[in-house]
Design a protein around this motif. Structure first.
Motif, mmCIF file in Angstrom:
data_model
loop_
_atom_site.group_PDB
_atom_site.id
_atom_site.type_symbol
_atom_site.label_atom_id
_atom_site.label_comp_id
_atom_site.label_asym_id
_atom_site.label_seq_id
_atom_site.Cartn_x
_atom_site.Cartn_y
_atom_site.Cartn_z
ATOM 1 N N GLU A 62 0.816 -1.208 0.000
ATOM 2 C CA GLU A 62 0.000 0.000 0.000
ATOM 3 C C GLU A 62 0.853 1.263 0.000
ATOM 4 O OE1 GLU A 62 -2.609 -2.844 0.035
ATOM 5 O OE2 GLU A 62 -1.256 -2.821 1.746
ATOM 6 N N VAL A 63 2.039 1.186 0.584
ATOM 7 C CA VAL A 63 2.926 2.351 0.624
ATOM 8 C C VAL A 63 4.375 1.891 0.541
ATOM 9 C CG1 VAL A 63 3.068 2.422 3.158
ATOM 10 C CG2 VAL A 63 3.452 4.515 1.847
ATOM 11 N N TYR A 64 5.181 2.676 -0.169
ATOM 12 C CA TYR A 64 6.609 2.412 -0.309
ATOM 13 C C TYR A 64 7.368 3.607 0.251
ATOM 14 C CZ TYR A 64 4.982 -1.006 -3.769
ATOM 15 O OH TYR A 64 4.336 -2.042 -4.408
ATOM 16 N N LEU A 65 8.284 3.366 1.184
ATOM 17 C CA LEU A 65 9.145 4.417 1.716
ATOM 18 C C LEU A 65 10.543 4.142 1.186
ATOM 19 C CD1 LEU A 65 7.014 3.486 4.281
ATOM 20 C CD2 LEU A 65 7.839 5.736 4.971
ATOM 21 N N LEU A 66 10.956 4.934 0.201
ATOM 22 C CA LEU A 66 12.184 4.654 -0.538
ATOM 23 C C LEU A 66 13.247 5.713 -0.289
ATOM 24 C CD1 LEU A 66 10.571 3.800 -4.015
ATOM 25 C CD2 LEU A 66 11.031 2.237 -2.116
ATOM 26 N N ASP A 67 14.446 5.238 0.053
ATOM 27 C CA ASP A 67 15.598 6.132 0.066
ATOM 28 C C ASP A 67 15.915 6.481 -1.392
ATOM 29 O OD1 ASP A 67 17.857 7.528 0.844
ATOM 30 O OD2 ASP A 67 19.127 5.741 0.819
ATOM 31 N N VAL A 68 16.372 7.686 -1.642
ATOM 32 C CA VAL A 68 16.697 8.080 -3.010
ATOM 33 C C VAL A 68 18.102 7.634 -3.399
ATOM 34 C CG1 VAL A 68 17.069 10.028 -4.565
ATOM 35 C CG2 VAL A 68 15.078 10.011 -3.053
ATOM 36 N N LEU A 69 19.080 7.919 -2.554
ATOM 37 C CA LEU A 69 20.479 7.632 -2.889
ATOM 38 C C LEU A 69 20.854 6.227 -2.437
ATOM 39 C CD1 LEU A 69 22.030 11.062 -1.872
ATOM 40 C CD2 LEU A 69 21.324 10.295 -4.149
ATOM 41 N N MET A 70 20.750 5.282 -3.370
ATOM 42 C CA MET A 70 21.114 3.900 -3.086
ATOM 43 C C MET A 70 21.995 3.376 -4.211
ATOM 44 S SD MET A 70 17.665 2.095 -1.557
ATOM 45 C CE MET A 70 16.569 2.546 -2.921
ATOM 46 N N PRO A 71 22.905 2.444 -3.904
ATOM 47 C CA PRO A 71 23.729 1.849 -4.959
ATOM 48 C C PRO A 71 22.870 0.969 -5.872
ATOM 49 C CG PRO A 71 24.059 0.713 -2.868
ATOM 50 C CD PRO A 71 23.217 1.921 -2.565
ATOM 51 N N GLU A 72 23.421 0.517 -6.946
ATOM 52 C CA GLU A 72 22.727 -0.280 -7.955
ATOM 53 C C GLU A 72 21.635 0.559 -8.610
ATOM 54 O OE1 GLU A 72 21.259 -3.877 -6.216
ATOM 55 O OE2 GLU A 72 23.233 -4.515 -5.498
ATOM 56 N N THR A 73 20.454 0.550 -8.033
ATOM 57 C CA THR A 73 19.314 1.291 -8.586
ATOM 58 C C THR A 73 18.858 2.312 -7.563
ATOM 59 O OG1 THR A 73 18.618 -0.700 -9.775
ATOM 60 C CG2 THR A 73 17.027 1.100 -9.607
ATOM 61 N N ASP A 74 18.841 3.588 -7.940
ATOM 62 C CA ASP A 74 18.435 4.602 -6.968
ATOM 63 C C ASP A 74 16.924 4.567 -6.747
ATOM 64 O OD1 ASP A 74 17.037 6.282 -8.867
ATOM 65 O OD2 ASP A 74 18.963 7.104 -9.488
ATOM 66 N N GLY A 75 16.466 5.314 -5.740
ATOM 67 C CA GLY A 75 15.058 5.288 -5.382
ATOM 68 C C GLY A 75 14.127 5.783 -6.464
ATOM 69 N N ILE A 76 14.569 6.772 -7.250
ATOM 70 C CA ILE A 76 13.727 7.287 -8.327
ATOM 71 C C ILE A 76 13.482 6.202 -9.365
ATOM 72 C CG2 ILE A 76 13.491 9.006 -10.145
ATOM 73 C CD1 ILE A 76 13.316 10.170 -7.325
ATOM 74 N N GLN A 77 14.554 5.533 -9.798
ATOM 75 C CA GLN A 77 14.411 4.466 -10.783
ATOM 76 C C GLN A 77 13.632 3.287 -10.220
ATOM 77 O OE1 GLN A 77 15.187 4.677 -14.017
ATOM 78 N NE2 GLN A 77 15.683 6.808 -13.511
ATOM 79 N N THR A 78 13.793 3.033 -8.920
ATOM 80 C CA THR A 78 13.029 1.963 -8.283
ATOM 81 C C THR A 78 11.536 2.283 -8.322
ATOM 82 O OG1 THR A 78 14.867 1.446 -6.802
ATOM 83 C CG2 THR A 78 12.688 0.671 -6.141
ATOM 84 N N GLY A 79 11.196 3.531 -8.016
ATOM 85 C CA GLY A 79 9.793 3.941 -8.074
ATOM 86 C C GLY A 79 9.225 3.806 -9.474
ATOM 87 N N LEU A 80 9.999 4.219 -10.477
ATOM 88 C CA LEU A 80 9.548 4.112 -11.868
ATOM 89 C C LEU A 80 9.358 2.656 -12.279
ATOM 90 C CD1 LEU A 80 11.801 6.837 -13.521
ATOM 91 C CD2 LEU A 80 9.330 6.964 -13.126
ATOM 92 N N GLU A 81 10.251 1.776 -11.818
ATOM 93 C CA GLU A 81 10.129 0.359 -12.147
ATOM 94 C C GLU A 81 8.905 -0.257 -11.461
ATOM 95 O OE1 GLU A 81 11.100 -3.395 -13.843
ATOM 96 O OE2 GLU A 81 11.446 -1.291 -14.357
ATOM 97 N N LEU A 82 8.649 0.150 -10.230
ATOM 98 C CA LEU A 82 7.451 -0.339 -9.537
ATOM 99 C C LEU A 82 6.190 0.072 -10.300
ATOM 100 C CD1 LEU A 82 8.462 0.422 -5.841
ATOM 101 C CD2 LEU A 82 7.976 -1.848 -6.789
ATOM 102 N N ARG A 83 6.164 1.309 -10.780
ATOM 103 C CA ARG A 83 5.014 1.766 -11.563
ATOM 104 C C ARG A 83 4.897 0.971 -12.866
ATOM 105 N NH1 ARG A 83 2.575 3.591 -7.450
ATOM 106 N NH2 ARG A 83 2.887 5.780 -6.845
#
Length: 246
Positions: free
Chosen positions: A56-77
């Motif tokens: 229901e909710v994702y709490l994502l750090d932005v600055l992460m190795p491999e895949t950053d939080g922004i790209q992770t959010g886009l992939e989830l969408r």
């Protein structure tokens, strides 16, 4: 009681633990929710987890190795996740990019309890609004949330049900724990739906005609209408459109 699944993704163990504690504290103040929170140490761990798109909710750090939080959010969408995204970060630099993933909030670390609680409250309000307009279907692949407007009809198939949707998709449930009518009782309280005999629940908004023992749908399909149910169904269909036109 509403089940509420939260995913916390942060490569910093201390930050991840603190966020988890805050989310659990928020959930403890809301007894109407059954909060289940899971934490992930990397984007890949989240994206490859079972049910990754069902939180229901994702709490994502932005600055992460491999895949950053922004790209992770886009992939989830891209994968179909509908949950709210809250970004937690030490920099303002990615605030604009966060909108690409339809983020609900962008909070700076160290995250203040009041700010996080307010964001989670907004997420819960949005979730409640969506769930009022969705049918949750338990399938072999996991829970599917089907927008009510996309449903053409729901039919009984033994101990299961098949949801026919706009676009031609058919979603089959796992074995029902209650009767067909009991399972769909909430939809019967919604003016958009009416029973068509004992085996079909039809979205009246997608009915184009009722004639010759058939309910004709706007996608070109037709459902059998038992004679004993015809009068009640026609009345429900007419009342629906009368109410819509007011």
């Amino acid at each position: 009681m509403t089940v509420w699944n939260a995913a916390i993704c942060d490569d910093d163990a201390a930050e991840r633990r603190r966020t988890l504690e805050l989310v659990q504290a928020w959930g403890a103040q809301r007894p109407e929710l059954r909060l289940q929170a899971r934490d992930f140490a990397s984007s890949s761990a989240l994206l490859l987890s079972k049910g990754a798109v069902d939180f229901e909710v994702y709490l994502l750090d932005v600055l992460m190795p491999e895949t950053d939080g922004i790209q992770t959010g886009l992939e989830l969408r891209r994968l179909g996740a509908k949950g709210e995204i809250i970004y937690l970060t030490a920099t303002r630099d990615f605030a604009v990019e966060s909108y690409q993933a339809e983020a609900l909030a962008y909070l700076l670390k160290p995250v203040e309890k009041q700010a996080l609680f307010a964001a989670l409250d907004r997420a819960a309000q949005r979730l409640n609004g969506r769930r009022a307009g969705e049918l949750l279907v338990h399938t072999a692949e996991g829970v599917r949330r089907l927008p009510l407007d996309s449903l053409l009809w729901v039919e009984r198939a033994g101990r299961r049900m098949i949801c026919r949707c706009t676009g031609g998709e058919a979603v089959m449930s796992t074995s029902l724990r209650t009767s067909f009518a009991s399972t769909l009782a909430p939809l019967l309280q919604d003016g958009r739906f009416a029973l068509c005999g004992a085996s079909y629940l039809v979205n009246l908004r997608h009915v184009s005609a009722v004639e010759s023992g058939l309910v004709k749908m706007d996608d070109g399909s037709a459902l059998p209408l038992p004679r004993r149910a015809a009068a009640g169904f026609k009345r429900a269909w007419m009342n629906h459109w009368l109410e819509e036109s007011v």
